[in-house]
Design a protein around this motif. Structure first.
Motif, short mmCIF file in Angstrom:
data_model
loop_
_atom_site.label_atom_id
_atom_site.label_comp_id
_atom_site.label_asym_id
_atom_site.label_seq_id
_atom_site.Cartn_x
_atom_site.Cartn_y
_atom_site.Cartn_z
N CYS A 263 0.86 -1.19 0.00
CA CYS A 263 0.00 0.00 0.00
C CYS A 263 0.90 1.24 0.00
CB CYS A 263 -0.90 0.01 1.24
SG CYS A 263 -1.90 1.50 1.44
N LEU A 264 0.55 2.23 -0.82
CA LEU A 264 1.27 3.51 -0.85
C LEU A 264 0.36 4.58 -0.28
CD1 LEU A 264 3.63 5.32 -1.58
CD2 LEU A 264 2.77 5.41 -3.93
N HIS A 265 0.77 5.14 0.85
CA HIS A 265 -0.08 6.02 1.66
C HIS A 265 0.53 7.41 1.76
CE1 HIS A 265 -2.81 7.04 5.00
NE2 HIS A 265 -1.75 7.46 5.69
N LEU A 266 -0.27 8.43 1.51
CA LEU A 266 0.15 9.82 1.73
C LEU A 266 -0.07 10.16 3.19
CD1 LEU A 266 1.13 12.51 0.40
CD2 LEU A 266 -1.30 13.13 0.24
N ASP A 267 1.00 10.50 3.89
CA ASP A 267 0.91 10.79 5.31
C ASP A 267 0.54 12.26 5.52
OD1 ASP A 267 1.10 10.17 8.02
OD2 ASP A 267 3.25 10.54 8.12
N HIS A 268 0.13 12.61 6.75
CA HIS A 268 -0.21 13.97 7.17
C HIS A 268 -0.32 14.99 6.05
CE1 HIS A 268 -0.11 13.65 11.53
NE2 HIS A 268 0.91 12.83 11.41
N CYS A 269 -1.51 15.23 5.57
CA CYS A 269 -1.72 16.26 4.55
C CYS A 269 -3.00 17.01 4.86
CB CYS A 269 -1.78 15.64 3.15
SG CYS A 269 -1.78 16.89 1.84
N SER A 270 -2.91 18.33 4.87
CA SER A 270 -4.07 19.17 5.15
C SER A 270 -4.56 19.91 3.92
CB SER A 270 -3.72 20.19 6.25
OG SER A 270 -3.25 19.55 7.40
N ASP A 271 -3.86 19.73 2.81
CA ASP A 271 -4.15 20.44 1.55
C ASP A 271 -4.99 19.53 0.66
OD1 ASP A 271 -4.10 21.59 -0.98
OD2 ASP A 271 -2.04 22.29 -0.79
N LEU A 272 -6.24 19.90 0.44
CA LEU A 272 -7.14 19.05 -0.35
C LEU A 272 -6.65 18.90 -1.78
CD1 LEU A 272 -10.69 20.20 0.86
CD2 LEU A 272 -9.19 18.45 1.80
N ALA A 273 -6.06 19.95 -2.34
CA ALA A 273 -5.54 19.86 -3.71
C ALA A 273 -4.37 18.87 -3.78
CB ALA A 273 -5.11 21.23 -4.20
N ALA A 274 -3.51 18.88 -2.77
CA ALA A 274 -2.36 17.96 -2.74
C ALA A 274 -2.84 16.52 -2.58
CB ALA A 274 -1.41 18.34 -1.60
N ILE A 275 -3.91 16.32 -1.82
CA ILE A 275 -4.47 14.98 -1.67
C ILE A 275 -5.03 14.48 -2.99
CG2 ILE A 275 -6.38 13.69 -0.62
CD1 ILE A 275 -5.85 15.26 1.96
N LYS A 276 -5.75 15.34 -3.69
CA LYS A 276 -6.29 14.95 -5.00
C LYS A 276 -5.16 14.64 -5.98
CE LYS A 276 -9.47 16.29 -8.68
NZ LYS A 276 -8.54 15.92 -9.76
N PHE A 277 -4.09 15.41 -5.93
CA PHE A 277 -2.95 15.17 -6.82
C PHE A 277 -2.36 13.79 -6.57
CE2 PHE A 277 1.37 15.50 -8.41
CZ PHE A 277 1.22 16.23 -9.57
N ALA A 278 -2.22 13.43 -5.29
CA ALA A 278 -1.69 12.10 -4.94
C ALA A 278 -2.63 11.00 -5.41
CB ALA A 278 -1.45 12.01 -3.44
N MET A 279 -3.93 11.21 -5.24
CA MET A 279 -4.91 10.23 -5.74
C MET A 279 -4.77 10.05 -7.24
SD MET A 279 -8.41 11.19 -3.71
CE MET A 279 -8.61 11.03 -1.94
N ASP A 280 -4.69 11.16 -7.96
CA ASP A 280 -4.57 11.11 -9.42
C ASP A 280 -3.28 10.41 -9.85
OD1 ASP A 280 -6.97 12.47 -9.68
OD2 ASP A 280 -6.03 14.43 -10.01
N ALA A 281 -2.24 10.54 -9.04
CA ALA A 281 -0.94 9.95 -9.38
C ALA A 281 -0.91 8.45 -9.14
CB ALA A 281 0.16 10.63 -8.56
N GLY A 282 -1.85 7.93 -8.33
CA GLY A 282 -1.90 6.49 -8.11
C GLY A 282 -1.68 6.04 -6.69
N PHE A 283 -1.61 6.97 -5.72
CA PHE A 283 -1.54 6.57 -4.31
C PHE A 283 -2.81 5.80 -3.97
CE2 PHE A 283 1.95 9.32 -4.32
CZ PHE A 283 2.56 9.41 -3.09
N SER A 284 -2.67 4.77 -3.15
CA SER A 284 -3.82 3.91 -2.85
C SER A 284 -4.46 4.21 -1.50
CB SER A 284 -3.41 2.44 -2.91
OG SER A 284 -2.31 2.18 -2.06
N SER A 285 -3.86 5.14 -0.75
CA SER A 285 -4.39 5.52 0.56
C SER A 285 -3.88 6.92 0.88
CB SER A 285 -3.92 4.51 1.63
OG SER A 285 -4.54 4.76 2.88
N VAL A 286 -4.69 7.69 1.61
CA VAL A 286 -4.30 9.06 1.95
C VAL A 286 -4.72 9.37 3.38
CG1 VAL A 286 -4.46 9.90 -0.43
CG2 VAL A 286 -6.45 10.08 1.08
#
Length: 280
Positions: A79-102
């Protein structure tokens, strides 16, 4: 091989007799092979988490492609998880890039705003089969350049945790029960009773941040008390830097760089194997 989300990976872990997943911060790409070696040696699935700073430094696509490739070649569910993020745009960017958890971290916000933003992130994630971690309460210490004074720590309450989960339905909830980000020279004091009561009230996988400063005994007890994801980051960084300081200081400028890095990666692999053993 696809990247697993947290819920899928936890099921694999439990099939292999683990009670919880270690979620290990990757600090640089050179460390990555050591993570997979540790997972292979322990027959464990692997959860790798990336800070927003590391994601920007290495690049989201490089991270996704590298980890997906190693997951397939090493046959390790990952699993590839984006840790501690408060920026909704940055979270969407990670989702679009293929992260499987945020992780959406709204713990610094007023309670109602944290709920609203967490719902928004979950609304983006559910159609993509991406899991979402939320946070309630304030965990002290330093994380990816962000620092919260110990005096500003706020423990998660049972009542707020219950309401938060009922109104957002996160896949996992990070709670403040006494651990500290970045602690590697002292010992955290976990409030096990508070932890057990939160789990009983929410019946949601709970996340322990600041896993480096937790004793083995406390870690085992926390896992029994409802913790199903344990974040560990500082300990790998400390071991890796320490070994690099030693080998670089003794090396010559025309030595192969890999000779400096192998001992550091071996130290990281050993840390992961020790932590993973606690989660059985």
């Amino acid at each position: 091989m696809k990247l697993y989300n947290f819920t899928e990976l936890l099921q694999v872990a439990k099939q292999r007799d683990f009670k919880a997943l270690g979620s290990f911060n990757l600090h640089c790409l050179e460390m990555l092979p050591a993570y997979f070696k540790a997972a292979k040696a322990t027959n464990s699935p692997l959860m790798i988490q990336i800070s927003t700073g590391t994601a920007k430094y290495l690049g989201h696509k490089l991270l996704v492609d590298s980890i997906r490739s190693l997951s397939e070649s090493e046959d390790v569910p990952t699993c590839l998880h984006l840790d501690h993020c408060s920026d909704l745009a940055a979270i969407k960017f990670a989702m679009d890039a293929g992260f499987s958890s945020v992780m959406y971290d709204g713990s610094h916000l007023p309670f109602e705003e944290n709920i609203a933003n967490t719902r928004e992130v979950i609304g983006m994630a559910r159609p993509r089969n991406i899991t979402v971690e939320a946070e309630l309460g304030a965990i002290g210490g330093s994380e990816d350049g962000k620092c919260l004074a110990m005096s500003d720590m706020a423990f998660t309450t049972v009542e707020e945790a219950k309401r938060f989960v009922e109104e957002t339905h996160p896949d996992m909830l990070a709670v403040s029960v006494g651990t500290v980000h970045g602690l590697y020279t002292g010992k955290a004091e976990i409030q096990h009773q508070r932890l057990a009561e939160i789990y009983a009230a929410t019946q949601t996988p709970l996340v322990l941040h600041g896993g480096t400063g937790v004793s083995d005994e406390d870690m085992r007890q926390a896992v029994q008390g409802g913790i199903e994801k344990v974040n560990v980051g500082t300990e790998m960084n400390v071991q890796w830097v320490g070994e690099c300081q030693n080998t670089f200081s003794k090396g010559k400028v025309n030595d192969s760089v890999r000779n400096f890095l192998v001992p550091a990666n071996d130290a990281v692999r050993n840390v992961l194997m020790e932590k993973i053993a606690l989660f059985r």
